[in-house]
Design an enzyme around this catalytic site. Sequence first.
Site, PDB file in Angstrom:
ATOM      1  N   CYS A 174      30.375  40.856  59.548  1.00  0.00           N
ATOM      2  CA  CYS A 174      30.084  42.265  59.843  1.00  0.00           C
ATOM      3  C   CYS A 174      31.314  43.140  59.644  1.00  0.00           C
ATOM      4  O   CYS A 174      31.230  44.257  59.118  1.00  0.00           O
ATOM      5  CB  CYS A 174      29.614  42.419  61.283  1.00  0.00           C
ATOM      6  SG  CYS A 174      28.168  41.456  61.732  1.00  0.00           S
ATOM      7  N   ASP A 175      32.467  42.640  60.076  1.00  0.00           N
ATOM      8  CA  ASP A 175      33.649  43.495  60.210  1.00  0.00           C
ATOM      9  C   ASP A 175      34.826  43.121  59.323  1.00  0.00           C
ATOM     10  O   ASP A 175      35.819  43.847  59.279  1.00  0.00           O
ATOM     11  CB  ASP A 175      34.119  43.494  61.666  1.00  0.00           C
ATOM     12  CG  ASP A 175      33.038  43.981  62.618  1.00  0.00           C
ATOM     13  OD1 ASP A 175      32.261  44.866  62.219  1.00  0.00           O
ATOM     14  OD2 ASP A 175      32.970  43.478  63.752  1.00  0.00           O
ATOM     15  N   CYS A 216      32.005  38.873  64.842  1.00  0.00           N
ATOM     16  CA  CYS A 216      31.260  38.718  63.589  1.00  0.00           C
ATOM     17  C   CYS A 216      32.151  39.032  62.391  1.00  0.00           C
ATOM     18  O   CYS A 216      32.379  40.197  62.057  1.00  0.00           O
ATOM     19  CB  CYS A 216      30.038  39.636  63.586  1.00  0.00           C
ATOM     20  SG  CYS A 216      29.088  39.543  62.054  1.00  0.00           S
TER      21      CYS A 216
END
Length: 314
Positions: free
Chosen positions: A135-136, A132
């Site tokens: 997300c990261d 992701c």
Amino acid sequence: MRQVVVVGTGPAGLTAAIYLARANLNPLVIEGNEPGGQLTLTTEVENFPGFPDGVMGPELMENMRKQAEKFGAEFTRGWVSEVNLSGDVFKLQVDGMAELKTKSLIISTGASAKMLGIPGENDNIGRGVSTCATCDGFFFRGKKIIVVGGGDSAMEEANFLTKFASEVRIVHRRAELRASKIMQDRARSNPKITWSLDCTPVEVNSDGKRVTRLKVKNNETGLEETLETDGIFVAIGHRPNTAFLNGQIDTDDVGYIVVKPGTTETSIPGVFACGDVQDHKFRQAITAAGSGCMAALECERYLESIEVHEGVAY
């Protein structure tokens, strides 16, 4: 006893919930581990009609959920571990809840990210290996990143990650990309993106704390090469989330639910499938939403055919 339960909350499940709720069927929507589906892991969505300036994926999903709730859809968080689809009443085992019974069922559980299955990958999830970018990506400012994959998702993630990384290298096992031309052009025109095509990842290396390298094999020469990196983002496709069905519904060889052409009807009357769990061709938010509408309408007609409540057909 429920009239209808919807399992999954991506664009398909939420659209189905909106239509079912407006039909006064009071659907129960079961959210799994990724409420809102894959779009909650996406940045700007440019191709969903009605948003000329684009819309953020999480915002789109949150608005769909609010719309369903407005009309009376009920939401609960849980993981469907087992279903019994025999008989006229379907039974669902949901972790942390009593057994659910319903007269109809809409499955919109989508698909989950595939992993490479190479040494060092699982050991380093959360320590440099990710699926992701949104997300990261923030954690890799000024770092070197590798994106593995050759489809639209890989190109999108690579372009997004250039906002943070000093360099993004795309590694793909084939010499040709599978991505659409517009996505390829965007990636190729990005000065921060470099390429390692026709290379197969074989091992993730780390220093015990963080990812440090990805070992790849050149498919033409057979030689191995070690690519230095601070993070590896895996974007190689998805697997339909149908294991909980335990073979009770017809699926294809991969596991996607087979529906009757032009419908969302499965091999079991009263069970409908919509979104990516039954679509391995288009896999777009708008087609998922459209199939969710279809599922809701077909479900409503199914209930009309089997139920009469206080002299009024559902």
